[in-house]
Scaffold this motif. Structure first.
Motif, PDB file in Angstrom:
ATOM      1  N   THR A 135       0.830  -1.204   0.000  1.00  0.00           N
ATOM      2  CA  THR A 135       0.000   0.000   0.000  1.00  0.00           C
ATOM      3  C   THR A 135       0.865   1.255   0.000  1.00  0.00           C
ATOM      4  O   THR A 135       0.617   2.201  -0.758  1.00  0.00           O
ATOM      5  N   SER A 136       1.905   1.277   0.823  1.00  0.00           N
ATOM      6  CA  SER A 136       2.802   2.437   0.872  1.00  0.00           C
ATOM      7  C   SER A 136       3.530   2.630  -0.449  1.00  0.00           C
ATOM      8  O   SER A 136       3.670   3.760  -0.945  1.00  0.00           O
ATOM      9  N   ASN A 137       3.974   1.525  -1.056  1.00  0.00           N
ATOM     10  CA  ASN A 137       4.662   1.611  -2.346  1.00  0.00           C
ATOM     11  C   ASN A 137       3.722   2.092  -3.446  1.00  0.00           C
ATOM     12  O   ASN A 137       4.125   2.866  -4.330  1.00  0.00           O
ATOM     13  N   ALA A 138       2.478   1.646  -3.390  1.00  0.00           N
ATOM     14  CA  ALA A 138       1.498   2.092  -4.381  1.00  0.00           C
ATOM     15  C   ALA A 138       1.245   3.592  -4.245  1.00  0.00           C
ATOM     16  O   ALA A 138       1.178   4.321  -5.247  1.00  0.00           O
ATOM     17  N   PHE A 139       1.117   4.069  -3.000  1.00  0.00           N
ATOM     18  CA  PHE A 139       0.928   5.503  -2.782  1.00  0.00           C
ATOM     19  C   PHE A 139       2.110   6.303  -3.340  1.00  0.00           C
ATOM     20  O   PHE A 139       1.931   7.351  -3.970  1.00  0.00           O
ATOM     21  N   ALA A 140       3.328   5.799  -3.127  1.00  0.00           N
ATOM     22  CA  ALA A 140       4.518   6.509  -3.611  1.00  0.00           C
ATOM     23  C   ALA A 140       4.515   6.596  -5.134  1.00  0.00           C
ATOM     24  O   ALA A 140       4.835   7.645  -5.714  1.00  0.00           O
ATOM     25  N   ALA A 141       4.160   5.500  -5.805  1.00  0.00           N
ATOM     26  CA  ALA A 141       4.107   5.501  -7.265  1.00  0.00           C
ATOM     27  C   ALA A 141       3.032   6.447  -7.780  1.00  0.00           C
ATOM     28  O   ALA A 141       3.222   7.167  -8.769  1.00  0.00           O
ATOM     29  N   LEU A 142       1.894   6.456  -7.111  1.00  0.00           N
ATOM     30  CA  LEU A 142       0.802   7.344  -7.526  1.00  0.00           C
ATOM     31  C   LEU A 142       1.184   8.811  -7.323  1.00  0.00           C
ATOM     32  O   LEU A 142       0.821   9.667  -8.141  1.00  0.00           O
ATOM     33  N   GLN A 143       1.915   9.093  -6.247  1.00  0.00           N
ATOM     34  CA  GLN A 143       2.377  10.471  -6.034  1.00  0.00           C
ATOM     35  C   GLN A 143       3.274  10.927  -7.175  1.00  0.00           C
ATOM     36  O   GLN A 143       3.179  12.070  -7.635  1.00  0.00           O
ATOM     37  N   LYS A 144       4.122  10.030  -7.657  1.00  0.00           N
ATOM     38  CA  LYS A 144       4.995  10.368  -8.784  1.00  0.00           C
ATOM     39  C   LYS A 144       4.186  10.618 -10.048  1.00  0.00           C
ATOM     40  O   LYS A 144       4.428  11.587 -10.785  1.00  0.00           O
ATOM     41  N   LEU A 145       3.199   9.754 -10.299  1.00  0.00           N
ATOM     42  CA  LEU A 145       2.330   9.940 -11.463  1.00  0.00           C
ATOM     43  C   LEU A 145       1.565  11.259 -11.379  1.00  0.00           C
ATOM     44  O   LEU A 145       1.430  11.986 -12.362  1.00  0.00           O
ATOM     45  N   GLY A 146       1.066  11.558 -10.190  1.00  0.00           N
ATOM     46  CA  GLY A 146       0.245  12.752 -10.017  1.00  0.00           C
ATOM     47  C   GLY A 146       1.020  14.052 -10.022  1.00  0.00           C
ATOM     48  O   GLY A 146       0.409  15.130 -10.085  1.00  0.00           O
ATOM     49  N   SER A 147       2.348  13.975  -9.961  1.00  0.00           N
ATOM     50  CA  SER A 147       3.155  15.198  -9.927  1.00  0.00           C
ATOM     51  C   SER A 147       3.501  15.727 -11.317  1.00  0.00           C
ATOM     52  O   SER A 147       4.109  16.791 -11.439  1.00  0.00           O
ATOM     53  N   GLN A 148       3.083  15.002 -12.356  1.00  0.00           N
ATOM     54  CA  GLN A 148       3.387  15.439 -13.718  1.00  0.00           C
ATOM     55  C   GLN A 148       2.554  16.668 -14.088  1.00  0.00           C
ATOM     56  O   GLN A 148       1.448  16.881 -13.548  1.00  0.00           O
ATOM     57  N   PRO A 149       3.034  17.498 -15.022  1.00  0.00           N
ATOM     58  CA  PRO A 149       2.292  18.713 -15.406  1.00  0.00           C
ATOM     59  C   PRO A 149       0.865  18.403 -15.875  1.00  0.00           C
ATOM     60  O   PRO A 149       0.640  17.434 -16.596  1.00  0.00           O
ATOM     61  N   GLY A 150      -0.069  19.227 -15.426  1.00  0.00           N
ATOM     62  CA  GLY A 150      -1.466  19.078 -15.814  1.00  0.00           C
ATOM     63  C   GLY A 150      -2.222  18.046 -15.021  1.00  0.00           C
ATOM     64  O   GLY A 150      -3.435  17.878 -15.202  1.00  0.00           O
ATOM     65  N   ARG A 151      -1.518  17.337 -14.126  1.00  0.00           N
ATOM     66  CA  ARG A 151      -2.158  16.294 -13.322  1.00  0.00           C
ATOM     67  C   ARG A 151      -2.231  16.713 -11.854  1.00  0.00           C
ATOM     68  O   ARG A 151      -1.498  17.581 -11.404  1.00  0.00           O
ATOM     69  N   ALA A 152      -3.120  16.051 -11.145  1.00  0.00           N
ATOM     70  CA  ALA A 152      -3.163  16.197  -9.688  1.00  0.00           C
ATOM     71  C   ALA A 152      -3.494  14.845  -9.086  1.00  0.00           C
ATOM     72  O   ALA A 152      -4.337  14.107  -9.616  1.00  0.00           O
ATOM     73  N   LEU A 153      -2.816  14.504  -8.005  1.00  0.00           N
ATOM     74  CA  LEU A 153      -3.114  13.284  -7.271  1.00  0.00           C
ATOM     75  C   LEU A 153      -4.215  13.585  -6.256  1.00  0.00           C
ATOM     76  O   LEU A 153      -4.087  14.516  -5.462  1.00  0.00           O
ATOM     77  N   GLN A 154      -5.273  12.804  -6.288  1.00  0.00           N
ATOM     78  CA  GLN A 154      -6.364  12.985  -5.349  1.00  0.00           C
ATOM     79  C   GLN A 154      -6.582  11.694  -4.577  1.00  0.00           C
ATOM     80  O   GLN A 154      -7.060  10.695  -5.110  1.00  0.00           O
ATOM     81  N   ILE A 155      -6.188  11.712  -3.320  1.00  0.00           N
ATOM     82  CA  ILE A 155      -6.404  10.604  -2.391  1.00  0.00           C
ATOM     83  C   ILE A 155      -7.131  11.186  -1.195  1.00  0.00           C
ATOM     84  O   ILE A 155      -6.757  12.235  -0.683  1.00  0.00           O
ATOM     85  N   SER A 156      -8.169  10.516  -0.739  1.00  0.00           N
ATOM     86  CA  SER A 156      -8.988  11.103   0.326  1.00  0.00           C
ATOM     87  C   SER A 156      -8.301  10.978   1.687  1.00  0.00           C
ATOM     88  O   SER A 156      -8.730  10.235   2.568  1.00  0.00           O
ATOM     89  N   GLY A 157      -7.212  11.718   1.811  1.00  0.00           N
ATOM     90  CA  GLY A 157      -6.468  11.801   3.053  1.00  0.00           C
ATOM     91  C   GLY A 157      -5.808  13.164   3.139  1.00  0.00           C
ATOM     92  O   GLY A 157      -5.339  13.702   2.130  1.00  0.00           O
ATOM     93  N   TYR A 158      -5.778  13.733   4.327  1.00  0.00           N
ATOM     94  CA  TYR A 158      -5.174  15.058   4.510  1.00  0.00           C
ATOM     95  C   TYR A 158      -3.698  15.061   4.156  1.00  0.00           C
ATOM     96  O   TYR A 158      -3.172  16.076   3.686  1.00  0.00           O
ATOM     97  N   VAL A 159      -3.009  13.949   4.392  1.00  0.00           N
ATOM     98  CA  VAL A 159      -1.575  13.930   4.111  1.00  0.00           C
ATOM     99  C   VAL A 159      -1.291  13.972   2.612  1.00  0.00           C
ATOM    100  O   VAL A 159      -0.178  14.292   2.199  1.00  0.00           O
ATOM    101  N   PHE A 160      -2.300  13.658   1.793  1.00  0.00           N
ATOM    102  CA  PHE A 160      -2.132  13.676   0.344  1.00  0.00           C
ATOM    103  C   PHE A 160      -2.879  14.837  -0.317  1.00  0.00           C
ATOM    104  O   PHE A 160      -2.364  15.489  -1.218  1.00  0.00           O
ATOM    105  N   SER A 161      -4.126  15.071   0.090  1.00  0.00           N
ATOM    106  CA  SER A 161      -4.992  16.040  -0.594  1.00  0.00           C
ATOM    107  C   SER A 161      -5.701  16.929   0.427  1.00  0.00           C
ATOM    108  O   SER A 161      -6.931  16.841   0.595  1.00  0.00           O
ATOM    109  N   PRO A 162      -4.956  17.796   1.123  1.00  0.00           N
ATOM    110  CA  PRO A 162      -5.572  18.603   2.180  1.00  0.00           C
ATOM    111  C   PRO A 162      -6.643  19.559   1.669  1.00  0.00           C
ATOM    112  O   PRO A 162      -7.622  19.821   2.374  1.00  0.00           O
ATOM    113  N   LYS A 163      -6.470  20.086   0.450  1.00  0.00           N
ATOM    114  CA  LYS A 163      -7.479  21.015  -0.065  1.00  0.00           C
ATOM    115  C   LYS A 163      -8.810  20.304  -0.294  1.00  0.00           C
ATOM    116  O   LYS A 163      -9.876  20.819   0.059  1.00  0.00           O
TER     117      LYS A 163
END
Length: 365
Positions: A135-163
């Motif tokens: 689970t932790s490794n999957a979150f790390a990979a998704l964070q990398k994917l979501g950091s690309q231009p025009g993208r945003a990572l949305q995970i329903s957790g404050y540590v990932f998506s506080p806004k």
């Protein structure tokens, strides 16, 4: 009906970027059967399955996708056990944003079909949601994917998506309106713990503004097989713990800590503690909600009430206390749980003659 009437409680987003499907302003219903039977005189249910996509996660998605619109982002990368994905897929569809979702291995097919219906691109990840390392490794990979231009990572957790998660704080503002004489306890189900954090922060804001004199105790309830937060909170520990999840309650199978540390930090000062309940008791309470209260909940949505009933049996809540249980998702979300709920009943086929005979006998009596 929209969380945006509480815009000052949500991370700031321009008015012309705000999207809504009519989320929020969900009903608050007083218990007619279960509360009185347990000796709880003032037990209420906050029906979050009345949100447009069937769960409280619509509050998160409305805020998260609005921030993406404001930032000009066109692709949402997400992860979900079901409800988050369904909500994000719907709001992305409304906003014209592409949505790609990595779902946990055990996501119920009813929730998967809902995501597909909204046009999301989805894929399962083996072991995701069950094994803490995967689970932790999957979150790390998704964070990398979501950091690309025009993208945003949305995970329903404050540590990932506080806004986005700030949208969940609106549930506290609604409860303060619905029960102006005060609330003693709010029982929240916890997977990653974000809803508990949101409820506690929402009440903290209301206290700081002088709207409330004190915060209700925000109570964290988890299945025994996903004891990341509730046990450590009840035992006085300062941090949550990663585990290997054995619970079968979909939506609450979150083996890693996610918002667990924040949940302990935010809920303990309210006077709240942790409560652990078995999967079997959760399924029993899910059935009772339907048959005694007319409330059609998925198993995860029955977890808060299971915690409240357990606390009442143990004498941990005052019978006169005003207690709210958050019913977080619709029964339509989990088809397997429905099969379990109605396993003891059937729908027989009869002919019209049998129906006429019953009508005649009834008329004679």
């Amino acid at each position: 009906m929209s969380i945006w009437r509480f815009a000052d409680a949500i991370e700031d987003v321009p008015a012309d970027s705000r999207i809504s499907l009519g989320e929020g302003d969900t009903p608050l219903i007083r218990s007619r059967q279960i509360g009185p039977a347990a000796g709880l005189k003032n037990l209420y249910f906050k029906l979050e399955m009345a949100n447009p996509c069937g769960s409280f996660k619509d509050r998160f998605a409305a805020a998260a996708i609005s921030h993406m619109i404001a930032a000009g982002q066109t692709e949402c990368i997400a992860t979900s056990s079901g409800n988050t994905g369904a909500a994000l897929a719907a709001y992305c569809a409304a906003a014209g944003i592409r949505c790609r979702i990595a779902i946990v291995e055990t996501a119920p097919f009813g929730k998967v079909k809902q995501m597909l219906a909204y046009g999301a691109d989805i894929f399962r990840v083996n072991g995701f949601g069950l094994d803490a390392d995967i689970t932790s490794n999957a979150f790390a990979a998704l964070q990398k994917l979501g950091s690309q231009p025009g993208r945003a990572l949305q995970i329903s957790g404050y540590v990932f998506s506080p806004k986005g998660m700030s949208g969940c704080q609106t549930v506290s503002h609604e409860l303060a309106e619905q029960l102006p004489d005060g609330i003693d306890h709010v029982f929240c189900p916890a997977g990653g713990g974000g809803l508990c954090v949101g409820a506690a922060r929402g009440f903290h804001t209301l206290v700081s503004r002088g709207v409330l004199e004190r915060s209700p105790a925000v109570e964290v309830v988890q299945p025994e097989g996903n004891n990341t937060i509730a046990g450590p909170l009840a035992e006085g520990q300062p941090q949550a713990q990663p585990i290997t999840c054995t619970s079968k309650i979909s939506g609450l199978q979150v083996a890693s800590v996610v918002d667990g540390d924040l949940a302990i930090e935010e809920c303990r000062p309210t006077g709240g503690t942790g409560h652990l309940v078995t999967d079997e008791f959760i399924w029993e309470v899910q059935k009772r909600l339907a048959r005694e209260e007319g409330i059609f909940s998925e198993p995860a949505g029955a977890v808060a009430l299971a915690g409240a009933l357990s606390a009442a049996r143990a004498g941990r809540v005052d019978p006169d206390a005003t207690i709210v249980c958050l019913v977080t998702g619709s029964g339509f979300k989990d088809e397997a749980s429905l099969d379990r709920m109605i396993a003891d009943v059937d729908c027989p086929m009869i002919d019209v003659g049998q129906l006429q005979e019953e009508a005649e006998v009834s008329g004679e009596s």
